[in-house]
Design a protein around this motif. Structure first.
Motif, mmCIF file in Angstrom:
data_model
loop_
_atom_site.group_PDB
_atom_site.id
_atom_site.type_symbol
_atom_site.label_atom_id
_atom_site.label_comp_id
_atom_site.label_asym_id
_atom_site.label_seq_id
_atom_site.Cartn_x
_atom_site.Cartn_y
_atom_site.Cartn_z
ATOM 1 N N PHE B 73 55.693 29.126 13.968
ATOM 2 C CA PHE B 73 55.750 29.698 15.316
ATOM 3 C C PHE B 73 56.362 28.741 16.326
ATOM 4 C CE2 PHE B 73 53.483 33.698 15.136
ATOM 5 C CZ PHE B 73 52.803 33.605 13.932
ATOM 6 N N CYS B 74 57.075 29.337 17.276
ATOM 7 C CA CYS B 74 57.611 28.557 18.384
ATOM 8 C C CYS B 74 57.598 29.451 19.621
ATOM 9 C CB CYS B 74 59.036 28.101 18.080
ATOM 10 S SG CYS B 74 59.636 26.791 19.155
ATOM 11 N N PHE B 75 57.228 28.871 20.767
ATOM 12 C CA PHE B 75 57.107 29.632 21.993
ATOM 13 C C PHE B 75 58.023 29.064 23.061
ATOM 14 C CE2 PHE B 75 53.597 32.128 20.580
ATOM 15 C CZ PHE B 75 52.860 31.303 19.743
ATOM 16 N N LEU B 76 58.545 29.953 23.883
ATOM 17 C CA LEU B 76 59.322 29.570 25.058
ATOM 18 C C LEU B 76 58.525 29.984 26.285
ATOM 19 C CD1 LEU B 76 61.860 28.709 26.633
ATOM 20 C CD2 LEU B 76 62.807 30.973 26.183
ATOM 21 N N ASP B 77 58.179 29.011 27.115
ATOM 22 C CA ASP B 77 57.453 29.275 28.346
ATOM 23 C C ASP B 77 58.390 29.087 29.533
ATOM 24 O OD1 ASP B 77 54.930 27.362 26.768
ATOM 25 O OD2 ASP B 77 54.847 29.532 27.060
ATOM 26 N N ILE B 78 58.450 30.105 30.375
ATOM 27 C CA ILE B 78 59.207 29.986 31.623
ATOM 28 C C ILE B 78 58.182 29.982 32.741
ATOM 29 C CG2 ILE B 78 61.091 30.871 33.026
ATOM 30 C CD1 ILE B 78 62.087 32.407 30.598
ATOM 31 N N ARG B 79 58.048 28.850 33.394
ATOM 32 C CA ARG B 79 56.908 28.633 34.305
ATOM 33 C C ARG B 79 57.025 29.467 35.588
ATOM 34 N NH1 ARG B 79 55.912 22.219 34.432
ATOM 35 N NH2 ARG B 79 58.061 22.257 35.133
ATOM 36 N N SER B 80 58.206 29.547 36.143
ATOM 37 C CA SER B 80 58.407 30.289 37.387
ATOM 38 C C SER B 80 59.783 30.948 37.327
ATOM 39 C CB SER B 80 58.309 29.345 38.586
ATOM 40 O OG SER B 80 58.464 30.058 39.796
ATOM 41 N N PRO B 81 59.834 32.107 36.655
ATOM 42 C CA PRO B 81 61.145 32.736 36.451
ATOM 43 C C PRO B 81 61.834 33.095 37.752
ATOM 44 C CG PRO B 81 59.453 33.764 35.082
ATOM 45 C CD PRO B 81 58.757 32.863 36.041
ATOM 46 N N GLY B 82 63.125 32.776 37.796
ATOM 47 C CA GLY B 82 63.947 33.208 38.917
ATOM 48 C C GLY B 82 64.877 34.310 38.452
ATOM 49 N N LEU B 83 65.563 34.924 39.419
ATOM 50 C CA LEU B 83 66.477 36.022 39.078
ATOM 51 C C LEU B 83 67.567 35.542 38.121
ATOM 52 C CD1 LEU B 83 66.859 37.740 42.572
ATOM 53 C CD2 LEU B 83 65.309 38.357 40.698
ATOM 54 N N GLY B 84 67.949 34.293 38.239
ATOM 55 C CA GLY B 84 68.987 33.734 37.381
ATOM 56 C C GLY B 84 68.552 33.494 35.958
ATOM 57 N N ASP B 85 67.258 33.647 35.699
ATOM 58 C CA ASP B 85 66.745 33.447 34.341
ATOM 59 C C ASP B 85 66.770 34.729 33.524
ATOM 60 O OD1 ASP B 85 64.244 31.213 35.690
ATOM 61 O OD2 ASP B 85 66.240 30.753 34.885
ATOM 62 N N ALA B 86 67.153 35.822 34.158
ATOM 63 C CA ALA B 86 67.282 37.071 33.411
ATOM 64 C C ALA B 86 68.410 36.921 32.395
ATOM 65 C CB ALA B 86 67.588 38.217 34.356
ATOM 66 N N ALA B 87 68.082 37.152 31.123
ATOM 67 C CA ALA B 87 69.045 36.890 30.043
ATOM 68 C C ALA B 87 68.445 37.363 28.736
ATOM 69 C CB ALA B 87 69.368 35.403 29.950
ATOM 70 N N MET B 88 69.240 37.244 27.682
ATOM 71 C CA MET B 88 68.733 37.408 26.319
ATOM 72 C C MET B 88 68.320 36.026 25.831
ATOM 73 S SD MET B 88 68.296 39.411 23.609
ATOM 74 C CE MET B 88 69.495 40.706 23.263
ATOM 75 N N TYR B 89 67.128 35.928 25.253
ATOM 76 C CA TYR B 89 66.667 34.668 24.700
ATOM 77 C C TYR B 89 66.598 34.796 23.180
ATOM 78 C CZ TYR B 89 65.908 33.126 29.399
ATOM 79 O OH TYR B 89 66.121 32.763 30.702
ATOM 80 N N LEU B 90 67.343 33.921 22.520
ATOM 81 C CA LEU B 90 67.468 33.971 21.069
ATOM 82 C C LEU B 90 66.743 32.797 20.438
ATOM 83 C CD1 LEU B 90 71.277 34.739 20.946
ATOM 84 C CD2 LEU B 90 69.479 36.303 20.198
ATOM 85 N N CYS B 91 66.018 33.099 19.400
ATOM 86 C CA CYS B 91 65.382 32.073 18.576
ATOM 87 C C CYS B 91 66.176 31.971 17.270
ATOM 88 C CB CYS B 91 63.935 32.469 18.303
ATOM 89 S SG CYS B 91 63.043 31.395 17.158
ATOM 90 N N ALA B 92 66.322 30.775 16.772
ATOM 91 C CA ALA B 92 67.027 30.582 15.499
ATOM 92 C C ALA B 92 66.325 29.502 14.694
ATOM 93 C CB ALA B 92 68.485 30.202 15.744
#
Lengths: 109, 115
Positions: B73-92
């Motif tokens: 398992f691996c997690f991505l935490d975004i502490r305070s999302p801004g509008l510019g953080d809207a995106a596709m997030y890919l795990c590999a």
């Protein structure tokens, strides 16, 4: 700094046409990979080229690795709508994996 | 059979509200990566884990953190999302880091919307 530059960035063609996508760098790569990414999905590996001058074929797709191992090309013969997607080259010069800038292909029926 | 699984596939959050994206793998690979991808652009590497060794890209904002509690398992935490953080997030994942012919296997991605 983009190690791998792809051209063209966008390409829209009619079904049945041929096309070539280029991946260029000033760095030498021990291998290059090509991925295709369909909308809303993750990239999927198409091929890895390892030897300078190598040519690999995958049905209607032909991949070539430059003799100096600095560039690669992807040629699609008789494009079909199912070929639509983002094509990404990628390589590992050393210990880090780099993606190219990407080519977005649309094949119009 | 799915090898790299990402949940959820779509995530909506509010501006400034912390959000966590998850990734799991059944490949038992040593390396796990997180990428950010914006429309028609190449994925941008945020960071990767080689086993428990965390490697942050120099230009990854501090707003992005990651955890890898175990191999799978691996997690991505975004502490305070801004509008510019809207995106596709890919795990590999990849078996190792560095071998020239090593392949990265990608999950289907999580599309993040920030309202």
């Amino acid at each position: 700094t983009q190690l791998l530059k792809q051209s063209p960035q966008f390409l829209s063609i009619q079904e049945g046409e041929n096309l070539t996508v280029y991946c260029n760098s000033s760095s030498v790569f021990s291998s290059l990979q090509w991925y295709r990414q369909e909308p809303g999905e993750g990239p999927v590996l198409l091929v890895t080229v390892v030897t300078g001058g190598e040519v690999k074929k995958l049905k209607r797709l032909t991949f070539q690795f430059g003799d100096a191992r600095k560039d690669s090309s992807l040629h699609i013969t008789a494009a079909q709508p199912g070929d639509t997607g983002l094509y990404l080259c990628a390589g590992v010069p050393g210990n880090q994996f780099y993606f190219g800038t990407g080519t977005s292909l649309t094949v119009i029926p | 059979d799915a090898m790299v699984i990402q949940n959820p596939r779509y995530q909506v959050t509010q501006f400034g509200k912390p959000v966590t994206l998850s990734c799991s793998q059944t490949l038992n690979h040593n390396v796990m990566y997180w990428y950010q991808q914006k429309s028609s652009q190449a994925p941008k590497l945020l960071f990767h884990y080689y086993d428990k060794d965390f490697n942050n890209e120099a230009d990854t904002p501090d707003n992005f953190q990651s955890r890898r509690p175990n191999t799978s398992f691996c997690f991505l935490d975004i502490r305070s999302p801004g509008l510019g953080d809207a995106a596709m997030y890919l795990c590999a994942t990849s078996r190792n880091r560095g071998p020239s012919t090593d392949t990265q296997y990608f999950g289907p991605g999580t599309r993040l919307t920030v309202l």
